[in-house]
Design an enzyme around this catalytic site. Structure first.
Site, short mmCIF file in Angstrom:
data_model
loop_
_atom_site.label_atom_id
_atom_site.label_comp_id
_atom_site.label_asym_id
_atom_site.label_seq_id
_atom_site.Cartn_x
_atom_site.Cartn_y
_atom_site.Cartn_z
N TYR A 112 22.54 24.62 -8.47
CA TYR A 112 23.74 23.97 -7.95
C TYR A 112 24.27 22.94 -8.94
O TYR A 112 23.49 22.27 -9.61
CB TYR A 112 23.43 23.23 -6.64
CG TYR A 112 23.33 24.11 -5.43
CD1 TYR A 112 24.46 24.51 -4.73
CD2 TYR A 112 22.08 24.52 -4.96
CE1 TYR A 112 24.36 25.30 -3.60
CE2 TYR A 112 21.98 25.31 -3.82
CZ TYR A 112 23.13 25.70 -3.14
OH TYR A 112 23.02 26.48 -2.03
N TYR A 151 16.53 30.29 -5.10
CA TYR A 151 16.00 29.11 -5.79
C TYR A 151 14.85 28.48 -5.02
O TYR A 151 14.78 28.59 -3.80
CB TYR A 151 17.10 28.08 -6.04
CG TYR A 151 17.81 27.55 -4.80
CD1 TYR A 151 17.30 26.49 -4.05
CD2 TYR A 151 19.02 28.11 -4.39
CE1 TYR A 151 17.96 26.00 -2.94
CE2 TYR A 151 19.69 27.64 -3.26
CZ TYR A 151 19.15 26.58 -2.54
OH TYR A 151 19.81 26.12 -1.44
N ARG A 161 14.51 29.66 -1.31
CA ARG A 161 15.65 30.10 -0.50
C ARG A 161 16.07 31.49 -0.97
O ARG A 161 16.23 31.71 -2.16
CB ARG A 161 16.86 29.16 -0.67
CG ARG A 161 16.74 27.73 -0.20
CD ARG A 161 16.41 27.51 1.26
NE ARG A 161 16.93 28.47 2.25
CZ ARG A 161 18.15 28.46 2.76
NH1 ARG A 161 19.02 27.58 2.40
NH2 ARG A 161 18.51 29.35 3.68
N HIS A 164 22.08 32.91 -1.00
CA HIS A 164 22.93 32.63 0.16
C HIS A 164 24.20 31.92 -0.24
O HIS A 164 24.28 31.30 -1.31
CB HIS A 164 22.17 31.77 1.19
CG HIS A 164 21.78 30.43 0.66
ND1 HIS A 164 20.63 30.24 -0.05
CD2 HIS A 164 22.40 29.22 0.70
CE1 HIS A 164 20.55 28.97 -0.42
NE2 HIS A 164 21.61 28.33 0.02
N HIS A 166 26.86 29.13 1.56
CA HIS A 166 27.10 28.24 2.71
C HIS A 166 28.56 28.39 3.15
O HIS A 166 29.45 28.45 2.31
CB HIS A 166 26.87 26.78 2.32
CG HIS A 166 25.46 26.47 1.90
ND1 HIS A 166 24.54 25.94 2.77
CD2 HIS A 166 24.82 26.61 0.71
CE1 HIS A 166 23.39 25.75 2.14
NE2 HIS A 166 23.53 26.15 0.89
FE LIG Z 1 21.87 26.31 -0.48
#
Ligand SMILES: [Fe+2]
Lengths: 246, 204
Positions: A112, A151, A161, A164, A166
């Site tokens: 991110y 990640y 995770r 995905h 959001h």
């Molecule tokens: Fe996330």
């Protein structure tokens, strides 16, 4: 927007058994952030039946194109190019027109663009990770992005995770406000994820998994995933806004 | 078998996670150049009618530590008690007031803050007037489904005393968890997720 009269009825009660509980100790951060007392149940008032609605003038030209909206001119984000599309429906199956959707995600390496992010995977200088769009009259939306990577995250010693995206959704009433996540069909990390496990009903989890949609894939360009989101439905008000005897 | 009533279930909520800012307040997250301005930054557009107020506060976890990664949204009526919403049937709200605010809590102090006006009174479904209030919606890492609550105003003791929503709170000492403390033009509203002072949250 359509010529249909705006709907003003109360929203159906939320099914709290279908929705995740607040306290889910295997997702550790929830332990100190979950209310312990019962929620106060209340029928909707105008404060929840109304809500902000946003116009198309909010949107910039590249808001629905995460491949380009942060990239330098002539460049583009790295990763498998995908189209995510679907409908925002309510529980009655009606398309929700004019719904604002905001989405955010990691880059193709699972990283991110955020100060507090410490994963070693590289940033992509051409990928910001945010986008938004507004549904059309039928509740339909689509946007273009790259497929995010999975990640690792600090929870258990080795939790990952699944890939995905959001989503934040505004319907027509503030009671419909929803934030959720979209997962990808076939991802082996889905059944292992502590955050997905906050949902107890397997059917509710399946509803968050987007299938590959070959029919809508653009040949030699981008594959497609279909993701519908359902918001709370609302009562018809035909008999509701008249006081007895009036 | 009779016909099915509802074919669709509401999509399950998932936490907004630690990076909610990227999607909801990208400029705050230093992702600049994608949106001109973060959504919900300004509630007042020019000359909004009514009494100007700052609403500020923090969200505290079970140890009393403020959340530094939360996102707070508020929704309220204008100074005359009208909502800026297509489903508002009672009249047109103030064109200089959006009614919607969004704020990421400060990464150092955990504080949120909104520049707004004091809302007017809005009727309950049975016609009685509710006291002036602001609806809050809170999401963050560790919160699996957004939390709904309301803030009322400490300078409205009379209206609060006849508010049909506050009247529903069985344990009367908990009413105080929904009252923003007004001093001058600043209203302070701390939200407690747990503990003796746990804020009343709504299933609404
Ligand atoms: Fe996330």
């Amino acid at each position: 927007m359509s010529n249909r009269k705006p709907e003003t009825g109360a929203f159906f009660q939320r099914d709290r058994a279908w929705q995740p509980d607040a306290y889910t100790p295997w997702y550790k951060t929830s332990v100190l952030r979950s209310p312990e007392k019962a929620l106060l149940s209340l029928g909707n008032t105008l404060s929840e039946m109304t809500g902000p609605v946003f116009g198309h003038d909010l949107l910039g030209e590249l808001d629905d194109d995460l491949i380009h909206n942060f990239a330098k001119p002539g460049e583009s984000a790295i990763g498998p190019r995908i189209i995510v599309h679907g409908r925002i429906l309510d529980e009655r199956g009606k398309g929700v027109a004019g719904a604002l959707l905001e989405f955010w995600q990691a880059n193709a390496g699972g990283r991110y663009r955020h100060k507090k992010e410490g994963y070693v995977a590289a940033l992509d200088p051409n990928f910001g990770g945010c986008g938004r769009t507004i549904t059309d009259e039928d509740g339909y939306y689509s946007f273009r992005t790259i497929r995010p990577g999975p990640y690792p995250w600090p929870n258990g010693v080795n939790d990952w995770r699944p890939a995905h995206i959001h989503f934040s959704v505004f319907g027509h009433g503030f009671a419909q406000r929803l934030i959720t996540q979209m997962y990808f069909e076939g991802d082996p990390l889905i059944p292992l994820c502590p955050i997905i496990k906050t949902i107890s009903d397997p059917a509710a989890i399946d509803q968050l998994i987007a299938p590959l949609d070959m029919a809508n894939t653009i040949p030699m360009d981008a594959s497609a995933y279909k993701f519908d989101i359902v918001l709370r439905g609302r009562r018809s008000t035909m008999f509701e806004n008249r006081m007895e005897g009036n | 078998m009779p016909q099915q009533l509802i074919q669709f279930k509401e999509s399950a909520s998932q936490t907004a996670g630690p990076y909610v800012h990227i999607g909801c307040t990208p400029n705050f997250a230093e992702i600049s150049g994608v949106y001109e301005e973060d959504l919900g930054t300004r509630m007042l557009i020019g000359d909004a009618k009514g009494e100007r107020l700052t609403i500020k506060g923090r969200i505290l976890d079970g140890t009393g530590t403020p959340l530094k990664d939360a996102l707070v949204e508020i929704w309220q009526a204008d100074s005359k008690g009208l909502y800026n919403s297509p489903s508002e049937m009672r009249g047109s709200s103030d064109p200089h007031f959006t009614g919607f605010g969004r704020c990421a809590t400060d990464m150092a102090s955990g504080e949120f803050s909104f520049e707004t006006v004091k809302p007017g009174r809005v009727p309950f479904p049975d016609g009685r007037l509710m006291a002036p209030h602001v609806t809050f919606w809170i999401v963050a890492r560790g919160i699996n489904i957004g939390l709904h609550t309301r803030m009322y105003f400490s300078d409205e003791a009379g209206a609060n005393g006849e508010d049909p929503v506050l009247a529903r709170i069985e344990h009367r000492h908990r009413v105080d968890t929904l009252i923003g403390k007004r001093e001058g033009d600043v209203v302070t509203f701390d939200i407690h997720l747990q503990g003796d002072n746990e804020t009343v949250f709504f299933d609404i």
